[in-house]
Design a protein around this motif. Structure first.
Motif, PDB file in Angstrom:
ATOM      1  N   LYS A 104       5.466   3.407   8.644  1.00 25.19           N
ATOM      2  CA  LYS A 104       4.565   4.417   8.080  1.00 25.19           C
ATOM      3  C   LYS A 104       5.142   5.059   6.818  1.00 25.19           C
ATOM      4  N   GLY A 105       6.465   5.035   6.681  1.00 27.92           N
ATOM      5  CA  GLY A 105       7.117   5.693   5.564  1.00 27.92           C
ATOM      6  C   GLY A 105       7.863   6.932   6.020  1.00 27.92           C
ATOM      7  N   LYS A 106       8.340   7.695   5.063  1.00 27.11           N
ATOM      8  CA  LYS A 106       9.121   8.896   5.359  1.00 27.11           C
ATOM      9  C   LYS A 106       8.184  10.039   5.719  1.00 27.11           C
ATOM     10  N   SER A 107       8.399  10.630   6.896  1.00 35.28           N
ATOM     11  CA  SER A 107       7.544  11.736   7.352  1.00 35.28           C
ATOM     12  C   SER A 107       7.802  12.985   6.515  1.00 35.28           C
ATOM     13  N   LEU A 108       6.711  13.620   6.080  1.00 37.19           N
ATOM     14  CA  LEU A 108       6.811  14.857   5.314  1.00 37.19           C
ATOM     15  C   LEU A 108       6.461  16.068   6.175  1.00 37.19           C
ATOM     16  N   VAL A 110      -0.332  14.101  10.096  1.00 37.60           N
ATOM     17  CA  VAL A 110       1.068  14.094   9.658  1.00 37.60           C
ATOM     18  C   VAL A 110       1.136  13.347   8.324  1.00 37.60           C
ATOM     19  N   TYR A 111       1.770  13.968   7.324  1.00 42.99           N
ATOM     20  CA  TYR A 111       1.850  13.375   5.994  1.00 42.99           C
ATOM     21  C   TYR A 111       3.085  12.495   5.856  1.00 42.99           C
ATOM     22  N   TYR A 112       2.923  11.410   5.082  1.00 42.51           N
ATOM     23  CA  TYR A 112       4.006  10.451   4.857  1.00 42.51           C
ATOM     24  C   TYR A 112       4.111  10.093   3.379  1.00 42.51           C
ATOM     25  N   TYR A 113       5.341   9.762   2.968  1.00 41.77           N
ATOM     26  CA  TYR A 113       5.584   9.155   1.655  1.00 41.77           C
ATOM     27  C   TYR A 113       5.962   7.709   1.945  1.00 41.77           C
ATOM     28  N   GLN A 114       5.135   6.768   1.498  1.00 42.17           N
ATOM     29  CA  GLN A 114       5.336   5.350   1.808  1.00 42.17           C
ATOM     30  C   GLN A 114       5.592   4.539   0.547  1.00 42.17           C
ATOM     31  N   LYS A 115       6.629   3.705   0.590  1.00 43.46           N
ATOM     32  CA  LYS A 115       6.950   2.817  -0.522  1.00 43.46           C
ATOM     33  C   LYS A 115       6.146   1.526  -0.388  1.00 43.46           C
ATOM     34  N   GLY A 116       5.735   0.990  -1.548  1.00 47.55           N
ATOM     35  CA  GLY A 116       4.971  -0.249  -1.535  1.00 47.55           C
ATOM     36  C   GLY A 116       5.024  -0.944  -2.875  1.00 47.55           C
ATOM     37  N   TYR A 117       4.005  -1.750  -3.149  1.00 48.93           N
ATOM     38  CA  TYR A 117       3.976  -2.562  -4.371  1.00 48.93           C
ATOM     39  C   TYR A 117       2.588  -2.524  -5.008  1.00 48.93           C
ATOM     40  N   TYR A 118       2.576  -2.873  -6.287  1.00 47.56           N
ATOM     41  CA  TYR A 118       1.325  -2.986  -7.028  1.00 47.56           C
ATOM     42  C   TYR A 118       1.364  -4.292  -7.809  1.00 47.56           C
ATOM     43  N   ASP A 119       0.284  -5.057  -7.701  1.00 48.89           N
ATOM     44  CA  ASP A 119       0.172  -6.327  -8.423  1.00 48.89           C
ATOM     45  C   ASP A 119      -0.687  -6.093  -9.665  1.00 48.89           C
ATOM     46  N   PRO A 120      -0.083  -6.116 -10.882  1.00 52.53           N
ATOM     47  CA  PRO A 120      -0.864  -5.855 -12.095  1.00 52.53           C
ATOM     48  C   PRO A 120      -1.881  -6.948 -12.419  1.00 52.53           C
ATOM     49  N   THR A 121      -1.691  -8.141 -11.882  1.00 53.43           N
ATOM     50  CA  THR A 121      -2.625  -9.241 -12.137  1.00 53.43           C
ATOM     51  C   THR A 121      -3.923  -9.044 -11.367  1.00 53.43           C
ATOM     52  N   THR A 122      -3.805  -8.749 -10.085  1.00 51.38           N
ATOM     53  CA  THR A 122      -4.998  -8.571  -9.246  1.00 51.38           C
ATOM     54  C   THR A 122      -5.431  -7.109  -9.161  1.00 51.38           C
ATOM     55  N   MET A 123      -4.589  -6.207  -9.701  1.00 55.16           N
ATOM     56  CA  MET A 123      -4.818  -4.759  -9.607  1.00 55.16           C
ATOM     57  C   MET A 123      -4.971  -4.333  -8.150  1.00 55.16           C
ATOM     58  N   LYS A 124      -4.067  -4.831  -7.299  1.00 52.03           N
ATOM     59  CA  LYS A 124      -4.125  -4.521  -5.877  1.00 52.03           C
ATOM     60  C   LYS A 124      -2.807  -3.905  -5.402  1.00 52.03           C
ATOM     61  N   TYR A 125      -2.928  -2.845  -4.602  1.00 53.25           N
ATOM     62  CA  TYR A 125      -1.765  -2.239  -3.959  1.00 53.25           C
ATOM     63  C   TYR A 125      -1.504  -2.921  -2.625  1.00 53.25           C
ATOM     64  N   ASN A 126      -0.228  -2.956  -2.241  1.00 51.04           N
ATOM     65  CA  ASN A 126       0.140  -3.501  -0.943  1.00 51.04           C
ATOM     66  C   ASN A 126       1.077  -2.520  -0.237  1.00 51.04           C
ATOM     67  N   PHE A 127       0.625  -1.998   0.900  1.00 45.25           N
ATOM     68  CA  PHE A 127       1.458  -1.105   1.707  1.00 45.25           C
ATOM     69  C   PHE A 127       1.567  -1.602   3.149  1.00 45.25           C
ATOM     70  N   THR A 128       1.369  -2.895   3.335  1.00 49.54           N
ATOM     71  CA  THR A 128       1.473  -3.482   4.667  1.00 49.54           C
ATOM     72  C   THR A 128       2.899  -3.962   4.900  1.00 49.54           C
ATOM     73  N   ASN A 129       3.576  -3.356   5.857  1.00 50.27           N
ATOM     74  CA  ASN A 129       4.967  -3.714   6.192  1.00 50.27           C
ATOM     75  C   ASN A 129       5.888  -3.660   4.974  1.00 50.27           C
ATOM     76  N   THR A 130       5.699  -2.642   4.125  1.00 45.83           N
ATOM     77  CA  THR A 130       6.507  -2.537   2.901  1.00 45.83           C
ATOM     78  C   THR A 130       7.587  -1.461   2.998  1.00 45.83           C
ATOM     79  N   ASP A 131       7.556  -0.658   4.058  1.00 43.08           N
ATOM     80  CA  ASP A 131       8.519   0.432   4.201  1.00 43.08           C
ATOM     81  C   ASP A 131       9.148   0.361   5.583  1.00 43.08           C
ATOM     82  N   THR A 132      10.468   0.435   5.634  1.00 44.33           N
ATOM     83  CA  THR A 132      11.172   0.314   6.913  1.00 44.33           C
ATOM     84  C   THR A 132      11.255   1.647   7.656  1.00 44.33           C
TER      85      THR A 132
END
Length: 198
Positions: free
Chosen positions: A109-113, A82-104
């Motif tokens: 999991k995010g919005k089901s597609l 099942v595909y999802y569109y998930q909102k999250g964050y990106y830290d330009p200093t560490t160049m790290k994405y964060n998708f842990t508990n970032t979408d309600t």
């Protein structure tokens, strides 16, 4: 004395009529299912287009909810496909994405597609491992027609925009297919930040 009529079952004509009716009903059901799957795939592309427009607006005009982080998103598939569109964050200093508990949405999991769609991507793949972008540019190799669920060790397709609205990651063509392999829609994201659903 009562005469009983001999019952020899259905005639050949009656049997042909019954088979024809069953064939028509089965054909109509198949057409209905195909139309539903096409509609789901088209709906998924419209949802992605709308979410990307929102992401661009937030990236250009709003400060992130998390200090020092930029808004980001990803499209990915779970274990069931099942595909999802998930909102999250990106830290330009560490160049790290964060998708842990970032979408309600979708229990985080995010919005089901939809499970009726397969999403493929042609464009510039961002190489990400354990949230970290692998090189200073965040761009790996050009990929052609890869299933989104197979990108980045099953982490999906990462999308991010700069403050000026240009696309930092996710430039390319996102394609939406029905499960039978027929393509239904595209979502184009260009490097200048423009995007279009077709």
């Amino acid at each position: 004395m009562t005469k009983h009529k001999n019952d020899h079952g259905y005639t050949l004509v009656e049997m042909i009529i019954v088979i024809a009716i069953i064939a028509v009903v089965a054909g109509m059901s198949l057409i209905s299912i195909t139309l539903i799957h096409s509609a789901r795939a088209k709906e998924a592309s419209v949802t992605v287009d709308s979410e990307i427009a929102t992401l661009i607006t937030k990236s250009k005009n709003m400060q992130s909810d998390v200090p020092g982080m930029q808004y980001a998103a990803r499209i990915y598939a779970d274990d069931r496909g099942v595909y999802y569109y998930q909102k999250g964050y990106y830290d330009p200093t560490t160049m790290k994405y964060n998708f842990t508990n970032t979408d309600t949405e979708g229990d985080g999991k995010g919005k089901s597609l939809s499970s009726y769609v397969i999403i493929k991507y042609t464009g510039e793949e961002t190489i990400v491992q354990n949230g970290f972008v692998e090189d200073s540019y965040g761009i790996g190799a050009k990929v052609e027609d890869h299933e989104v669920k197979d990108l980045n060790f099953h982490q999906g397709l990462f999308i991010r925009f700069n403050k000026d609205g240009t696309c930092a990651q996710g430039v390319g063509d996102i394609r939406f297919y029905k499960r039978n392999g027929n393509m239904v829609a595209h979502e184009y994201i260009r490097s200048n930040g423009s995007h279009q659903s077709k």
